[in-house]
Write an enzyme that holds these catalytic residues in place. Structure first.
Site, PDB file in Angstrom:
ATOM      1  N   SER A 153      -6.760   8.181 -52.794  1.00  0.00           N
ATOM      2  CA  SER A 153      -6.966   8.944 -51.552  1.00  0.00           C
ATOM      3  C   SER A 153      -6.113   8.364 -50.431  1.00  0.00           C
ATOM      4  CB  SER A 153      -8.447   8.986 -51.164  1.00  0.00           C
ATOM      5  OG  SER A 153      -8.878   7.746 -50.657  1.00  0.00           O
TER       6      SER A 153
ATOM      7  N   LYS B  66     -16.351   2.926 -46.872  1.00  0.00           N
ATOM      8  CA  LYS B  66     -17.758   3.290 -46.976  1.00  0.00           C
ATOM      9  C   LYS B  66     -18.712   2.144 -46.658  1.00  0.00           C
ATOM     10  CE  LYS B  66     -18.429   6.878 -47.657  1.00  0.00           C
ATOM     11  NZ  LYS B  66     -18.248   8.262 -47.143  1.00  0.00           N
TER      12      LYS B  66
HETATM   13  N1  PMP Z   1     -11.409   8.077 -49.977  1.00  0.00           N
HETATM   14  C1  PMP Z   1     -12.261   7.477 -50.776  1.00  0.00           C
HETATM   15  C2  PMP Z   1     -11.734   6.703 -51.938  1.00  0.00           C
HETATM   16  C3  PMP Z   1     -13.636   7.565 -50.547  1.00  0.00           C
HETATM   17  O1  PMP Z   1     -14.493   6.956 -51.370  1.00  0.00           O
HETATM   18  C4  PMP Z   1     -14.085   8.326 -49.439  1.00  0.00           C
HETATM   19  C5  PMP Z   1     -15.559   8.479 -49.189  1.00  0.00           C
HETATM   20  N2  PMP Z   1     -16.177   9.357 -50.086  1.00  0.00           N
HETATM   21  C6  PMP Z   1     -13.156   8.939 -48.608  1.00  0.00           C
HETATM   22  C7  PMP Z   1     -11.826   8.780 -48.917  1.00  0.00           C
HETATM   23  C8  PMP Z   1     -13.542   9.822 -47.424  1.00  0.00           C
HETATM   24  O2  PMP Z   1     -14.291   9.232 -46.402  1.00  0.00           O
HETATM   25  P1  PMP Z   1     -15.410  10.039 -45.650  1.00  0.00           P
HETATM   26  O3  PMP Z   1     -16.605  10.142 -46.549  1.00  0.00           O
HETATM   27  O4  PMP Z   1     -15.711   9.260 -44.414  1.00  0.00           O
HETATM   28  O5  PMP Z   1     -14.903  11.420 -45.341  1.00  0.00           O
END
Ligand code: PMP
Length: 497
Positions: A287, A45
């Site tokens: 994630s 991010k």
């Molecule tokens: N994993 C984590 C830990 C995140 O903070 C985010 C962003 N919210 C994402 C994945 C996904 O990224 P994006 O917002 O670009 O879809």
């Protein structure tokens, strides 16, 4: 690699490494991960934080000194906090109370204000609060879920980095999750155009399949969600699938950039985050483990010789208070105890540590130091005296208790610069040892009477003796609420057992 100097921390965002998986990839499949934890604030991010702020500066939507506000599960806020710190914008973040506490603390450490919203109102509740604050105060709302600058930065940077890394080679699969869809939309459109044979795979939690359900998201005119998606269920992949399908994610689907949707189980996410750490030395969050679990499914079904690239959005260190670390013990397990017992020193079991070779020299008491001690503990102006060390947790606890109770005190910090000359601090410790027979610090006195160390002080507070002694010197502690637990001020490791 060349070594560069940077004008500020923001210049270090991006260009994250793409690393080969060597031990846990299925045989015959080339697996790679893109480690977004290499960004300065350790998540993907950072890219969108810089790009959304710079786009708003360029368009005039954000004016110098104007407050920035956003709804965030943490990583966006942490990236924004860095960008706003560098550029001098005040920052307010709204966050559901259910996200990990380390995120709140990091944000506040970086100078941001964190406004919590009730967990039951989910992601939509955070968004509504951020919108309300922006409207009421004229703040700049980042709107990461709809903001094109979020996708654009991945088009300009992430996608180009991937193309460069795989130049002249095949990339068969690109695997990502979606939080906002910024990574998905921005990266996919470049891959579609310049690497058309790369299949784009999107992962989502198996118990909360929004994309997989095929049920359309209700939206407002600006693309923001009008309601929670009916298929949303709480899941543990922080930063993934909010309770709605974000506009940027929908854009990627509408443009037919998504070839396959893979559902990932929470336990697989945790297991693969741990496997990456222990088998590959790659530390990623939940994630990341989840995206990698999706990538492993893809890899298992892929033709021999295929290559798979998986996004790892952040670091595992952000999840110490979450299920990712739940099974990691604090105390030594049997194996560790066996290692401890395998040599004689510093052991916690029945065998005492070996005695030191010679008894320590009895301390010599310095008359000047003795005078300092006597004068300090018998000073009628300052009856409460604490002999302390600056960097001692127990001394912090004592100070916290005094502050909370509104008790004025004098602290002689024996390791501070003020007591270093001629080793006055050390000499005072020798006087205290001689006088009290105890080598430990802190030592507390009230009106010349010795109370003891930190735990003695807390005990004397709890049984009322402290109040009686203070009353003799005209000091009255502030009354505390019924539920005040003084032990909560002692070092955490002491009372959490
Ligand atoms: N994993 C984590 C830990 C995140 O903070 C985010 C962003 N919210 C994402 C994945 C996904 O990224 P994006 O917002 O670009 O879809």
């Amino acid at each position: 690699m060349s070594q560069a100097r940077f004008a500020n921390i923001l210049e270090t965002i991006g260009r994250t490494p793409i690393v080969r998986i060597n031990r846990i990839a299925p045989p015959g499949i080339e697996m790679y991960v893109k480690c977004e934890a290499f960004n300065p604030m350790a998540s993907v991010k950072d890219r969108m934080a810089l790009s959304t702020i710079e786009a708003a500066e360029a368009s005039g939507a954000l004016q110098p000194g104007q407050t920035v506000v956003e709804a965030t599960s943490g990583n966006t806020g942490i990236g924004l906090a860095m960008v706003c710190a560098v550029k001098g914008y005040p920052l307010v973040l709204t966050m559901a109370e259910s996200f990990s506490v380390e995120r709140r603390k990091i944000l506040r450490f970086l100078g941001a204000k964190v406004v919590l919203t009730p967990a039951e109102l989910k992601g939509s509740g955070m968004l509504a609060k951020a919108q309300e604050l922006a409207d009421a105060h004229g703040w700049f709302l980042v709107r990461q879920f709809e903001n094109e600058a979020n996708a654009d930065v991945h088009t300009r940077t992430t996608a180009e980095e991937i193309l460069e890394a795989f130049a002249g080679e095949r990339l068969d699969y690109f695997v990502t999750g979606f939080g906002t869809g910024g990574t998905l939309k921005g990266t996919s459109r470049v891959l579609r155009a310049k690497s058309p044979d790369t299949r784009i795979i999107v992962c989502e939690p198996d118990n909360s399949q929004l994309l997989g359900s095929g049920i359309a998201q209700q939206r407002n005119a600006d693309g923001s969600p009008a309601a929670s998606h009916p298929n949303f269920r709480p899941h543990m992949m922080q930063g993934w699938s909010p309770d709605f399908i974000p506009k940027l994610t929908q854009d990627a689907i509408d443009a037919e950039m998504v070839d396959e949707i893979v559902a990932v189980a929470g336990q697989d996410a945790l297991d693969l985050s741990r496997a990456l750490a222990q088998e590959e030395g790659i530390f990623t969050g939940i994630s990341g483990g989840a995206t990698f679990a999706g990538a492993m499914k893809v890899a298992h079904d892929a033709a021999p010789g295929s290559s798979v690239l998986c996004m790892l959005p952040d670091t595992g260190e952000r999840y110490l208070s979450t299920p990712l670390f739940e099974d990691v013990p604090v105390d030594m397990d049997e194996e560790e105890l066996d290692i401890s017992r395998s040599t004689p020193g510093a052991r916690f079991d029945a065998t005492a540590s070996p005695a030191p070779a010679a008894a320590p020299e009895p301390p010599r008491v310095d008359p000047a130091a003795r005078k300092v001690v006597e004068e300090a503990i018998n000073d009628p102006e300052q009856p409460v005296v604490l002999f302390a060390l600056e960097w001692c947790e127990f001394c912090w606890s004592v100070r916290k208790l005094f502050r909370k109770l509104g008790i004025p005190y004098r602290s002689l910090d024996l390791d501070s610069v003020a007591f270093q000359e001629d080793d006055l601090g050390g000499k005072i410790r020798a006087v205290l040892l001689d006088r009290l027979g105890s080598p430990t610090i802190p030592q507390i006195f009230v009106g010349g009477t010795h109370i003891g160390g930190a735990t003695d002080l807390f005990r004397s507070y709890s049984d009322g003796r402290l109040a009686t002694m203070l009353a003799e010197h005209g000091i009255e502690p502030q009354p505390m609420p019924e539920d005040f637990e003084p032990e909560s001020l002692l070092p955490g490791w002491l009372h959490k057992r």
